[in-house]
Design a protein around this motif. Structure first.
Motif, PDB file in Angstrom:
ATOM      1  N   TYR A 129       0.797  -1.074  -0.051  1.00 57.84           N
ATOM      2  CA  TYR A 129       0.127  -0.041   0.060  1.00 57.84           C
ATOM      3  C   TYR A 129       0.724   1.337   0.124  1.00 57.84           C
ATOM      4  N   VAL A 130       2.006   1.329   0.828  1.00 56.86           N
ATOM      5  CA  VAL A 130       2.646   2.675   1.089  1.00 56.86           C
ATOM      6  C   VAL A 130       3.555   2.759  -0.235  1.00 56.86           C
ATOM      7  N   VAL A 131       4.022   1.525  -1.040  1.00 52.97           N
ATOM      8  CA  VAL A 131       4.753   1.715  -2.170  1.00 52.97           C
ATOM      9  C   VAL A 131       3.817   1.947  -3.326  1.00 52.97           C
ATOM     10  N   ALA A 132       2.618   1.401  -3.254  1.00 56.80           N
ATOM     11  CA  ALA A 132       1.744   1.867  -4.470  1.00 56.80           C
ATOM     12  C   ALA A 132       1.414   3.487  -4.446  1.00 56.80           C
ATOM     13  N   GLY A 133       1.093   3.899  -3.024  1.00 54.74           N
ATOM     14  CA  GLY A 133       0.721   5.208  -2.817  1.00 54.74           C
ATOM     15  C   GLY A 133       1.685   6.260  -3.292  1.00 54.74           C
ATOM     16  N   ILE A 134       3.187   5.757  -2.862  1.00 59.35           N
ATOM     17  CA  ILE A 134       4.215   6.898  -3.116  1.00 59.35           C
ATOM     18  C   ILE A 134       4.264   6.943  -4.654  1.00 59.35           C
ATOM     19  N   ILE A 135       4.234   5.650  -5.246  1.00 55.26           N
ATOM     20  CA  ILE A 135       4.611   5.602  -6.634  1.00 55.26           C
ATOM     21  C   ILE A 135       3.504   6.445  -7.502  1.00 55.26           C
ATOM     22  N   LEU A 136       2.095   6.256  -6.957  1.00 57.55           N
ATOM     23  CA  LEU A 136       1.109   6.938  -7.774  1.00 57.55           C
ATOM     24  C   LEU A 136       1.303   8.432  -7.399  1.00 57.55           C
ATOM     25  N   ALA A 137       1.515   8.780  -6.195  1.00 60.72           N
ATOM     26  CA  ALA A 137       1.852  10.473  -6.054  1.00 60.72           C
ATOM     27  C   ALA A 137       2.988  10.871  -7.132  1.00 60.72           C
ATOM     28  N   LEU A 138       4.020  10.175  -7.205  1.00 62.37           N
ATOM     29  CA  LEU A 138       5.100  10.816  -8.008  1.00 62.37           C
ATOM     30  C   LEU A 138       5.030  10.715  -9.575  1.00 62.37           C
ATOM     31  N   ALA A 139       4.120   9.504  -9.933  1.00 67.50           N
ATOM     32  CA  ALA A 139       3.700   9.348 -11.197  1.00 67.50           C
ATOM     33  C   ALA A 139       2.671  10.508 -11.800  1.00 67.50           C
ATOM     34  N   MET A 140       1.838  10.956 -10.515  1.00 66.63           N
ATOM     35  CA  MET A 140       0.805  11.794 -11.080  1.00 66.63           C
ATOM     36  C   MET A 140       1.403  13.169 -11.088  1.00 66.63           C
ATOM     37  N   THR A 141       2.650  13.250 -10.510  1.00 67.88           N
ATOM     38  CA  THR A 141       3.311  14.681 -10.530  1.00 67.88           C
ATOM     39  C   THR A 141       4.127  14.995 -11.933  1.00 67.88           C
TER      40      THR A 141
END
Length: 227
Positions: free
Chosen positions: A111-123
């Motif tokens: 969950y944490v890895v997915a959340g961080i990846i999604l946040a950075l990919a969104m940016t």
């Protein structure tokens, strides 16, 4: 010649049933769904003031009879990835501390890895689109706003958490939350009040997370295990 007594506890079916029940109890003990929901609700509400910071023009491109230009508040672009990375780090620390205190862990890393990846990919995707405005016209305002919404990225990460916790109630909340976010984004994008639409989207998303967090807090009642 020997003889023995068969005990009910040696029945494979009873052993399997007991193992499954124990697994369900462990999963219920592992869950702390309320904490990430409340943290992400706070992050969402805190983003509202950044919406009113000065916008910076990305670029413009000709589109037949006119041209389309992109602009985005730099403060908001900086706030979201930093706030989400800090939030997911806090969530990971909370789960680790909780597992050490109880001796029962949970698979929070996906969950944490997915959340961080999604946040950075969104940016990264948002920054790229700001300098390629034709992508905005090809996708349409509604779809563009949805694909570049941090609130929607939060919903996707919650689906991963629901899978990690094997939590059907959280999955239902995550899907409902994502649907609410998409409706709010689409409505705000196609309406003539986009300036007002953005805070409404965040208030709506934050309220769903807040109410969901309070609901899970009351249902899971973590204070029962503090004694």
């Amino acid at each position: 010649m020997t003889s023995g007594t068969a005990f009910p506890g040696n029945d494979p079916r009873q052993l399997l049933s007991g193992t499954r029940e124990l697994t369900r109890q462990v999963r219920r003990t592992q869950r702390a769904t309320w904490f990430p929901l409340l943290v992400l609700a706070a992050v969402t509400f805190a983003a509202i003031p950044f919406r009113y910071s000065p916008h910076r023009l990305g670029t413009c491109a000709a589109t037949g009879p006119g041209r389309v230009c992109t602009a985005y508040p730099p403060a908001l672009l900086v706030y979201w990835p930093i706030a989400l990375v800090v939030a997911y780090a806090a969530i990971a620390a909370f789960y680790i501390h909780r597992s050490q205190a109880r001796g029962v862990g949970t698979r929070v890393r996906p969950y944490v890895v997915a959340g961080i990846i999604l946040a950075l990919a969104m940016t990264g995707s948002l920054v790229w689109t700001l300098y390629h405005p034709l992508a905005f016209t090809l996708a349409g305002p509604g779809l563009f706003s949805a694909l570049h919404s941090y609130s929607f990225a939060i919903g996707l990460a919650l689906v991963v958490l629901a899978w990690a916790e094997r939590n059907g109630a959280l999955l239902a909340l995550a899907l409902g939350y994502s649907a609410v976010v998409l409706v709010a984004i689409t409505f705000g994008s196609v309406s003539g009040h986009r300036g007002l639409g953005f805070p409404v989207q965040l208030v709506t998303a934050g309220s769903v997370l807040l109410l969901g967090g309070i609901g899970f807090l009351l249902a899971q009642r973590p204070w029962r295990h503090t004694a």
